[in-house]
Design a protein around this motif. Sequence first.
Motif: not given
Length: 90
Positions: A80-81, A83-84, A48, A51-52, A76-77, A55
């Motif tokens: 994020n996917r 990491v999610n 997390s 990813i910040q 970025i998308s 981005a």
Amino acid sequence: MPNIRSAAKRHRQNLKARERNKAVKTRIKNVTKAVHQAVNQQDADQASRAIQKAASTLDKAAQKRVIHWKKAARKISRLNRMVNTLQSTH
């Protein structure tokens, strides 16, 4: 070698811009790699944070027109996917 002074200046400017763009693109690769490594190690907290930073770096590169803004959004998308999915498994 350019014959016209304005062409010579443009060439010098292009060389400087190429160096700047290269540095930004290398930074993008490094922050992206950090996200991938955090996901591979199953470290949600580190991912997390990574990813910040990724981005932010991608948005800045898009703002400076080093990369296209849609490419930045796509990267970025996808990050994020990743990491999610990591966070949903825990």
